[in-house]
Design an enzyme around this catalytic site. Structure first.
Site, PDB file in Angstrom:
ATOM      1  N   ASN A  98      -1.199   3.635  -5.700  1.00  0.00           N
ATOM      2  CA  ASN A  98      -1.603   5.044  -5.657  1.00  0.00           C
ATOM      3  C   ASN A  98      -0.994   5.883  -6.773  1.00  0.00           C
ATOM      4  O   ASN A  98      -0.855   7.100  -6.648  1.00  0.00           O
ATOM      5  CB  ASN A  98      -1.287   5.656  -4.283  1.00  0.00           C
ATOM      6  CG  ASN A  98      -2.514   5.632  -3.373  1.00  0.00           C
ATOM      7  OD1 ASN A  98      -3.608   6.015  -3.784  1.00  0.00           O
ATOM      8  ND2 ASN A  98      -2.336   5.164  -2.149  1.00  0.00           N
TER       9      ASN A  98
ATOM     10  N   HIS B 166     -12.199   1.582  -4.342  1.00  0.00           N
ATOM     11  CA  HIS B 166     -11.430   0.699  -5.230  1.00  0.00           C
ATOM     12  C   HIS B 166     -12.231  -0.569  -5.498  1.00  0.00           C
ATOM     13  O   HIS B 166     -13.037  -0.976  -4.656  1.00  0.00           O
ATOM     14  CB  HIS B 166     -10.112   0.263  -4.570  1.00  0.00           C
ATOM     15  CG  HIS B 166      -9.148   1.369  -4.298  1.00  0.00           C
ATOM     16  ND1 HIS B 166      -7.990   1.549  -5.029  1.00  0.00           N
ATOM     17  CD2 HIS B 166      -9.144   2.333  -3.334  1.00  0.00           C
ATOM     18  CE1 HIS B 166      -7.321   2.580  -4.541  1.00  0.00           C
ATOM     19  NE2 HIS B 166      -7.996   3.068  -3.520  1.00  0.00           N
TER      20      HIS B 166
ATOM     21  N   TYR C 127       0.877  -1.173   0.000  1.00  0.00           N
ATOM     22  CA  TYR C 127       0.000   0.000   0.000  1.00  0.00           C
ATOM     23  C   TYR C 127       0.918   1.227   0.000  1.00  0.00           C
ATOM     24  O   TYR C 127       1.453   1.621   1.032  1.00  0.00           O
ATOM     25  CB  TYR C 127      -0.931  -0.015   1.212  1.00  0.00           C
ATOM     26  CG  TYR C 127      -1.771   1.232   1.338  1.00  0.00           C
ATOM     27  CD1 TYR C 127      -2.535   1.687   0.251  1.00  0.00           C
ATOM     28  CD2 TYR C 127      -1.807   1.974   2.514  1.00  0.00           C
ATOM     29  CE1 TYR C 127      -3.295   2.837   0.345  1.00  0.00           C
ATOM     30  CE2 TYR C 127      -2.568   3.124   2.625  1.00  0.00           C
ATOM     31  CZ  TYR C 127      -3.308   3.550   1.539  1.00  0.00           C
ATOM     32  OH  TYR C 127      -4.064   4.698   1.632  1.00  0.00           O
TER      33      TYR C 127
ATOM     34  N   ASP D 294      -2.235  -1.481  -3.929  1.00  0.00           N
ATOM     35  CA  ASP D 294      -2.646  -0.125  -4.268  1.00  0.00           C
ATOM     36  C   ASP D 294      -1.371   0.706  -4.281  1.00  0.00           C
ATOM     37  O   ASP D 294      -0.845   1.051  -3.224  1.00  0.00           O
ATOM     38  CB  ASP D 294      -3.639   0.381  -3.220  1.00  0.00           C
ATOM     39  CG  ASP D 294      -4.026   1.840  -3.446  1.00  0.00           C
ATOM     40  OD1 ASP D 294      -3.586   2.429  -4.451  1.00  0.00           O
ATOM     41  OD2 ASP D 294      -4.760   2.392  -2.606  1.00  0.00           O
TER      42      ASP D 294
END
Length: 270
Positions: free
Chosen positions: A160, A261, A115, A158
């Site tokens: 980002n 998401h 993450y 993720d």
């Protein structure tokens, strides 16, 4: 799944595991993944709902979490050997990475679940420490992977960052928006170039739109379709021949009280 040597892997920023446990049950019963990687679990380890997940068939669990923020977890039908001694990236113990060997019916695969920091709103390291942290995080991870053996390895999570032009609804309008700025794209590309292949784009060509996230601000997300592809699955080149299918579960964005998401599923013949 029919083939005993097949593995279905799902990655999903669930945006609170305890809040969306019923959605995880739906995901488990509909897609029947063998391995699920979660991000933003937002649950400290003592409160992790291990029993509920084992009841769904995920006997093997490896997770790292904290209250209210971040948190990553690997749920598996196959035995896991956790990778210990992983770095605390950027000197912060903020639960952004877990890794494990997954003992599939074939040889084991090394799996990393990330993450990556979101980076705040202002893409300027001089005034936004969150953006500086994000860039430094990706640089650090890149340097670490350069020094590792890169075979039978899968990276998911993720990240980002939406790196390609058609990973965002408007390349022109988002170039100055955190997640699609040149400094982020350069660093994510450098990380991938250490020795990984973008498994999602293996199935969907770069000139086609591909999104995994739609803002909560978009009430009618489907009509406006202002999405971004923030969630990724990367594999080492030796695993490319084992890729068989990929699904972005867009329907999950319409579930009651959804995550922003949606899950991404990739099938391997390992």
């Amino acid at each position: 799944m029919g083939n005993a040597l097949a593995m279905r892997l799902v990655t999903w920023n669930i945006n609170s595991l305890r809040l969306r446990l019923p959605h995880l049950e739906t995901l488990a019963s509909t897609l029947r993944p063998d391995v699920i990687c979660l991000q933003e679990t937002k649950v400290p380890d003592p409160l992790f709902p291990a029993e509920a997940l084992r009841a769904l068939g995920y006997e093997h669990l490896h997770y790292k979490g904290m209250k209210s923020y971040n948190g990553v977890a690997i749920l598996s039908r196959y035995p896991l050997t956790p990778l210990d001694r992983l770095p605390d990236w950027h000197g912060k113990e903020d639960c952004r990475h877990v890794g494990a060997l997954v003992h599939t019916p074939g040889a084991p695969v090394e799996l990393h679940d990330f993450y990556v920091p979101a980076g705040g709103d202002e893409p300027d390291v001089t005034i936004n420490p969150k953006f500086a942290h994000k860039l430094a995080f990706v640089e650090e991870v890149t340097a670490w992977f350069k020094n590792r053996t890169r075979e039978r390895t899968i990276l998911v999570g993720d990240f980002n960052i939406a790196p390609l032009e058609h990973d965002v609804w408007s390349h022109k309008q988002l170039l100055k928006i955190v997640s699609h700025t040149p400094p982020e794209i350069e660093r994510l590309t450098a990380w991938q170039n250490v020795g990984f292949v973008d498994a999602m784009r293996h199935f969907v060509p770069a000139h086609e739109k591909l999104y995994t996230w739609w803002s909560y601000r978009n009430r009618d997300w489907k009509t406006s379709n202002r999405g971004r592809r923030l969630d990724h699955v990367w594999v080492t080149p030796d695993l490319v021949p084992s890729l068989s299918t990929m699904t972005v579960l867009r329907d999950a964005r319409d579930w009651t009280s959804p995550s922003d998401h949606v899950p991404v599923a990739v099938d391997f013949t390992l």
